[in-house]
Design a protein around this motif. Structure first.
Motif, PDB file in Angstrom:
ATOM      1  N   CYS A 196     -57.974-123.536 -30.238  1.00 52.38           N
ATOM      2  CA  CYS A 196     -59.148-124.391 -29.989  1.00 52.38           C
ATOM      3  C   CYS A 196     -60.105-124.237 -31.167  1.00 52.38           C
ATOM      4  CB  CYS A 196     -59.858-123.972 -28.703  1.00 52.38           C
ATOM      5  SG  CYS A 196     -58.779-123.871 -27.275  1.00 52.38           S
ATOM      6  N   PRO A 197     -59.745-124.837 -32.319  1.00 49.27           N
ATOM      7  CA  PRO A 197     -60.476-124.524 -33.552  1.00 49.27           C
ATOM      8  C   PRO A 197     -61.929-124.983 -33.567  1.00 49.27           C
ATOM      9  CG  PRO A 197     -58.935-126.330 -33.906  1.00 49.27           C
ATOM     10  CD  PRO A 197     -58.636-125.786 -32.542  1.00 49.27           C
ATOM     11  N   PHE A 198     -62.312-125.876 -32.646  1.00 55.76           N
ATOM     12  CA  PHE A 198     -63.708-126.343 -32.645  1.00 55.76           C
ATOM     13  C   PHE A 198     -64.581-125.556 -31.664  1.00 55.76           C
ATOM     14  CE2 PHE A 198     -61.162-130.338 -33.471  1.00 55.76           C
ATOM     15  CZ  PHE A 198     -61.323-130.283 -34.858  1.00 55.76           C
ATOM     16  N   ASP A 199     -63.968-124.731 -30.838  1.00 55.80           N
ATOM     17  CA  ASP A 199     -64.725-124.020 -29.806  1.00 55.80           C
ATOM     18  C   ASP A 199     -65.315-122.710 -30.333  1.00 55.80           C
ATOM     19  OD1 ASP A 199     -63.162-125.932 -28.541  1.00 55.80           O
ATOM     20  OD2 ASP A 199     -62.770-124.702 -26.773  1.00 55.80           O
ATOM     21  N   PRO A 200     -66.533-122.353 -29.914  1.00 56.47           N
ATOM     22  CA  PRO A 200     -67.009-120.991 -30.173  1.00 56.47           C
ATOM     23  C   PRO A 200     -66.068-120.005 -29.458  1.00 56.47           C
ATOM     24  CG  PRO A 200     -68.785-122.394 -29.314  1.00 56.47           C
ATOM     25  CD  PRO A 200     -67.499-123.150 -29.143  1.00 56.47           C
ATOM     26  N   ASP A 219     -62.091-116.704 -41.568  1.00 58.16           N
ATOM     27  CA  ASP A 219     -62.351-115.571 -42.453  1.00 58.16           C
ATOM     28  C   ASP A 219     -63.627-115.744 -43.287  1.00 58.16           C
ATOM     29  OD1 ASP A 219     -61.176-117.782 -43.645  1.00 58.16           O
ATOM     30  OD2 ASP A 219     -60.042-116.618 -45.113  1.00 58.16           O
ATOM     31  N   MET A 220     -64.449-116.736 -42.943  1.00 59.88           N
ATOM     32  CA  MET A 220     -65.646-117.015 -43.739  1.00 59.88           C
ATOM     33  C   MET A 220     -66.887-116.950 -42.845  1.00 59.88           C
ATOM     34  SD  MET A 220     -64.753-117.938 -46.929  1.00 59.88           S
ATOM     35  CE  MET A 220     -63.100-117.527 -47.454  1.00 59.88           C
ATOM     36  N   SER A 221     -68.030-116.626 -43.442  1.00 57.25           N
ATOM     37  CA  SER A 221     -69.247-116.545 -42.625  1.00 57.25           C
ATOM     38  C   SER A 221     -69.804-117.932 -42.302  1.00 57.25           C
ATOM     39  CB  SER A 221     -70.304-115.677 -43.297  1.00 57.25           C
ATOM     40  OG  SER A 221     -70.652-116.214 -44.550  1.00 57.25           O
ATOM     41  N   ILE A 222     -69.378-118.952 -43.058  1.00 55.25           N
ATOM     42  CA  ILE A 222     -69.667-120.338 -42.683  1.00 55.25           C
ATOM     43  C   ILE A 222     -68.335-120.963 -42.283  1.00 55.25           C
ATOM     44  CG2 ILE A 222     -70.638-122.566 -43.409  1.00 55.25           C
ATOM     45  CD1 ILE A 222     -72.742-120.473 -43.717  1.00 55.25           C
ATOM     46  N   TYR A 223     -68.293-121.590 -41.095  1.00 59.33           N
ATOM     47  CA  TYR A 223     -67.023-122.112 -40.588  1.00 59.33           C
ATOM     48  C   TYR A 223     -66.702-123.468 -41.215  1.00 59.33           C
ATOM     49  CZ  TYR A 223     -63.315-122.757 -37.113  1.00 59.33           C
ATOM     50  OH  TYR A 223     -62.112-122.929 -36.473  1.00 59.33           O
ATOM     51  N   GLY A 224     -65.433-123.808 -41.190  1.00 59.22           N
ATOM     52  CA  GLY A 224     -64.990-125.085 -41.743  1.00 59.22           C
ATOM     53  C   GLY A 224     -63.484-125.061 -41.890  1.00 59.22           C
ATOM     54  N   ALA A 225     -62.984-125.865 -42.820  1.00 61.46           N
ATOM     55  CA  ALA A 225     -61.556-125.878 -43.121  1.00 61.46           C
ATOM     56  C   ALA A 225     -61.386-125.600 -44.607  1.00 61.46           C
ATOM     57  CB  ALA A 225     -60.938-127.218 -42.763  1.00 61.46           C
ATOM     58  N   ILE A 231     -53.785-126.589 -39.757  1.00 58.37           N
ATOM     59  CA  ILE A 231     -54.955-126.576 -40.647  1.00 58.37           C
ATOM     60  C   ILE A 231     -55.476-125.143 -40.775  1.00 58.37           C
ATOM     61  CG2 ILE A 231     -57.343-127.376 -40.919  1.00 58.37           C
ATOM     62  CD1 ILE A 231     -56.498-129.930 -39.386  1.00 58.37           C
ATOM     63  N   HIS A 232     -55.797-124.763 -42.011  1.00 64.77           N
ATOM     64  CA  HIS A 232     -56.292-123.413 -42.276  1.00 64.77           C
ATOM     65  C   HIS A 232     -57.812-123.398 -42.094  1.00 64.77           C
ATOM     66  CE1 HIS A 232     -56.537-119.847 -45.340  1.00 64.77           C
ATOM     67  NE2 HIS A 232     -56.762-119.479 -44.112  1.00 64.77           N
ATOM     68  N   PHE A 233     -58.242-123.106 -40.890  1.00 62.50           N
ATOM     69  CA  PHE A 233     -59.673-123.070 -40.603  1.00 62.50           C
ATOM     70  C   PHE A 233     -60.292-121.771 -41.121  1.00 62.50           C
ATOM     71  CE2 PHE A 233     -58.179-126.209 -37.512  1.00 62.50           C
ATOM     72  CZ  PHE A 233     -59.103-127.220 -37.713  1.00 62.50           C
ATOM     73  N   LYS A 234     -61.609-121.785 -41.326  1.00 68.27           N
ATOM     74  CA  LYS A 234     -62.286-120.669 -41.994  1.00 68.27           C
ATOM     75  C   LYS A 234     -62.693-119.560 -41.025  1.00 68.27           C
ATOM     76  CE  LYS A 234     -63.891-123.173 -46.063  1.00 68.27           C
ATOM     77  NZ  LYS A 234     -65.067-123.623 -46.848  1.00 68.27           N
ATOM     78  N   SER A 255     -73.048-128.282 -45.783  1.00 63.32           N
ATOM     79  CA  SER A 255     -72.784-129.713 -45.603  1.00 63.32           C
ATOM     80  C   SER A 255     -71.315-130.031 -45.862  1.00 63.32           C
ATOM     81  CB  SER A 255     -73.658-130.542 -46.551  1.00 63.32           C
ATOM     82  OG  SER A 255     -75.012-130.360 -46.238  1.00 63.32           O
ATOM     83  N   ALA A 256     -70.735-129.389 -46.884  1.00 63.27           N
ATOM     84  CA  ALA A 256     -69.320-129.643 -47.193  1.00 63.27           C
ATOM     85  C   ALA A 256     -68.446-129.302 -45.992  1.00 63.27           C
ATOM     86  CB  ALA A 256     -68.893-128.824 -48.413  1.00 63.27           C
ATOM     87  N   ASN A 257     -68.750-128.187 -45.355  1.00 63.75           N
ATOM     88  CA  ASN A 257     -67.961-127.798 -44.185  1.00 63.75           C
ATOM     89  C   ASN A 257     -68.187-128.742 -43.013  1.00 63.75           C
ATOM     90  OD1 ASN A 257     -66.408-125.475 -44.972  1.00 63.75           O
ATOM     91  ND2 ASN A 257     -68.355-124.432 -45.264  1.00 63.75           N
ATOM     92  N   MET A 258     -69.421-129.228 -42.868  1.00 60.80           N
ATOM     93  CA  MET A 258     -69.685-130.196 -41.798  1.00 60.80           C
ATOM     94  C   MET A 258     -68.901-131.493 -42.017  1.00 60.80           C
ATOM     95  SD  MET A 258     -71.334-129.592 -39.076  1.00 60.80           S
ATOM     96  CE  MET A 258     -71.404-131.320 -38.604  1.00 60.80           C
ATOM     97  N   ILE A 259     -68.786-131.931 -43.276  1.00 56.68           N
ATOM     98  CA  ILE A 259     -68.062-133.176 -43.550  1.00 56.68           C
ATOM     99  C   ILE A 259     -66.582-133.012 -43.199  1.00 56.68           C
ATOM    100  CG2 ILE A 259     -67.308-134.764 -45.378  1.00 56.68           C
ATOM    101  CD1 ILE A 259     -70.040-134.194 -46.768  1.00 56.68           C
ATOM    102  N   ALA A 260     -65.969-131.923 -43.659  1.00 55.88           N
ATOM    103  CA  ALA A 260     -64.535-131.728 -43.407  1.00 55.88           C
ATOM    104  C   ALA A 260     -64.265-131.479 -41.921  1.00 55.88           C
ATOM    105  CB  ALA A 260     -64.014-130.556 -44.243  1.00 55.88           C
ATOM    106  N   LEU A 261     -65.062-130.614 -41.314  1.00 61.27           N
ATOM    107  CA  LEU A 261     -64.828-130.274 -39.912  1.00 61.27           C
ATOM    108  C   LEU A 261     -65.156-131.465 -39.007  1.00 61.27           C
ATOM    109  CD1 LEU A 261     -63.835-127.596 -38.736  1.00 61.27           C
ATOM    110  CD2 LEU A 261     -66.203-126.997 -38.238  1.00 61.27           C
ATOM    111  N   GLY A 262     -66.216-132.191 -39.355  1.00 52.94           N
ATOM    112  CA  GLY A 262     -66.591-133.373 -38.577  1.00 52.94           C
ATOM    113  C   GLY A 262     -65.501-134.439 -38.634  1.00 52.94           C
TER     114      GLY A 262
END
Lengths: 65, 410
Positions: B18-22, B397-403, B392-395, B246-253
């Motif tokens: 569930c990559p979009f869920d907290p 491992d990063m402090s800001i989430y995204g792909a 998809i390789h979601f983040k 913003s970059a992560n919001m664009i890709a994840l959105g």
């Protein structure tokens, strides 16, 4: 409706301008919010209330009168 | 037999399916223990506050501190602690002199109306990037071709940083968000970025252009109001905050909309700016890429949600979890908070934080995201993921989430 902006608290986030652009604007020199009108009509009351709710610095006080 | 249970470890993992869920453990705690102790990397046990209402109360409390030099501050990691120390700015300070005044020096450049005035230019950048993408091979990595360049170009133009310096900026800022970075990595990257920005500020004292760094150089540096070091740290904050999120919001959105076809259809078929605006607010709420929890420390004893938090105790506010709080977003039973619904009234989300440190660049981010999501699916109506969601390789491992990358085709 009486609106008061606590200028010392305002952090220039611009939330009020997005919520109620007819009522709020930001100063060019530092982004601090100011009122475009003192007594907005009733059709604007809901968006003014939303602006107060969204203000991150809790700098907008609204009193109905 | 009486026993005490050790507090759960934080951060919690997301469910990879569930990559979009907290993380589900956080949503559970929001129900069962909305204010509770957790254990973090350094063995300390700060409070974890998960409800929307309580997080608003924490972040806007006058006695709450963002001072990252406070020994009790619950940092994310040793690496981020080291970077915060090296790049200490108004953003991680308190009070009228150390925070409010310097913030106001920058706030005028990010007002709602100034950002609205950039809309046409952001549209031009967006159209050009999509022209190039459509002229090239497919599938293509949307992150590299589109999601990262849009905000990067914009913040570089606003600041007056040459876009040719982008490659080094990207690789250096990656060290900031990579959870595998060591303190040495983050400090070295900070030093290099500060040196680059100091050089630019210095140059703009004698060779000003029409950009933010030139204004700081002319109005602040030249008359000696603020030091080169302080201004470089302010510029670093804008540069890093301005593109990664913003970059992560664009890709994840994009990934979220492509996997919610009913919502995608509403976005693709509209020319109503109000629906685009609400789409962006809902995506910010639903996805909340700042997923490591906002960190604070109590400057005095305070009451939050009926509980006493003592002076010196750390507090973690996972805004991704707060943004899924049914009591704040489930206005009727047909609109569960764990669903994506682009018509939902969601402007009170906490994706940009709350309180005096709320994101300075949020109106820029909003306009960027509104332009992107009103353009992308209209220009490319057949846009589709070129790999299954599970690949998809979601983040994580990063402090800001995204792909990390997002392969798309059309």
């Amino acid at each position: 409706m009486k609106i008061h902006i606590d200028e010392a608290k305002c952090v220039g986030g611009g939330q009020c301008v997005v919520a109620a652009p007819e009522v709020f604007d930001q100063r060019d020199e530092d982004g601090v919010a100011f009122l475009l009108m003192e007594n907005p009509g009733s059709e604007l009351h809901a968006s003014v209330q939303e602006a107060a709710l969204l203000c991150p610095a809790v700098a907008i006080a609204v009193a109905e009168r | 037999m009486a026993h005490t249970t050790a507090p759960p470890a934080f951060p919690m993992e997301r469910d990879a399916r569930c990559p979009f869920d907290p993380p589900s453990a956080l949503l559970d705690l929001q129900q069962s223990a909305p204010i509770t102790r957790v254990r973090i990397w350094n063995g300390s046990e700060p409070w974890l506050v998960t409800r929307h209402e309580d997080i608003r109360a924490v972040l806007s409390h006058p006695a709450i501190s963002s001072d990252t030099d406070n020994p009790d501050f619950p940092h994310q990691s040793a690496a981020i602690q080291a970077r915060r120390k090296r790049a200490k700015s108004f953003f991680t300070s308190d009070g009228p002199v150390e925070h409010d005044e310097p913030r106001r020096v920058l706030a005028r450049d990010f007002t709602a109306k100034r950002m609205q005035a950039l809309r046409e230019h952001i549209q031009t950048i967006t159209d050009k990037l999509l022209d190039d993408m459509l002229a090239g091979p497919k599938p293509v990595d949307l992150v590299e071709a589109f999601a990262l360049p849009v905000p990067s170009l914009m913040i570089c133009e606003l600041l007056g940083v040459p876009y040719s310096a982008q490659d080094s900026f990207h690789s250096l800022t990656k060290a900031f968000v990579d959870r595998a970075s060591t303190p040495e990595d983050t400090v070295a990257a900070t030093d290099q970025l500060l040196e680059l920005l100091s050089g630019l500020l210095d140059k703009k004292v004698t060779e000003p252009a029409d950009d933010l760094l030139s204004r700081l150089a002319q109005e602040q540096l030249k008359p000696g109001i603020r030091s080169l070091d302080e201004l470089a740290k302010m510029a670093l904050l804008l540069l890093t905050a301005g593109h990664e999120t913003s970059a992560n919001m664009i890709a994840l959105g994009t990934a979220a909309l492509l996997t919610h076809p009913d919502q995608l259809e509403k976005v693709r078929s509209t020319d109503d700016p109000a629906l685009i605006a609400s789409t962006v607010e809902e995506l910010l709420r639903y996805l909340t890429v700042v997923h490591s929890g906002l960190r604070r420390v109590a400057g005095e004893d305070i009451q939050i949600g009926g509980r006493l938090i003592r002076k010196g105790e750390g507090i973690i506010c996972p805004i991704d979890t707060a943004n899924w709080d049914a009591s704040a977003f489930e206005t009727d039973a047909t609109l569960p908070a764990d669903d994506l619904d682009v018509t939902r009234p969601a402007r009170h989300h906490l994706a940009f934080g709350f309180g005096v440190h709320q994101c300075l660049g949020q109106q820029l981010a909003r306009v960027e995201l509104q332009v992107v999501f009103s353009t992308l699916f209209r220009r490319i109506p057949t846009l589709a993921l070129a790999e299954p969601l599970g690949d998809i390789h979601f983040k994580h491992d990063m402090s800001i989430y995204g792909a990390h990358s997002l392969l798309v085709t059309w």
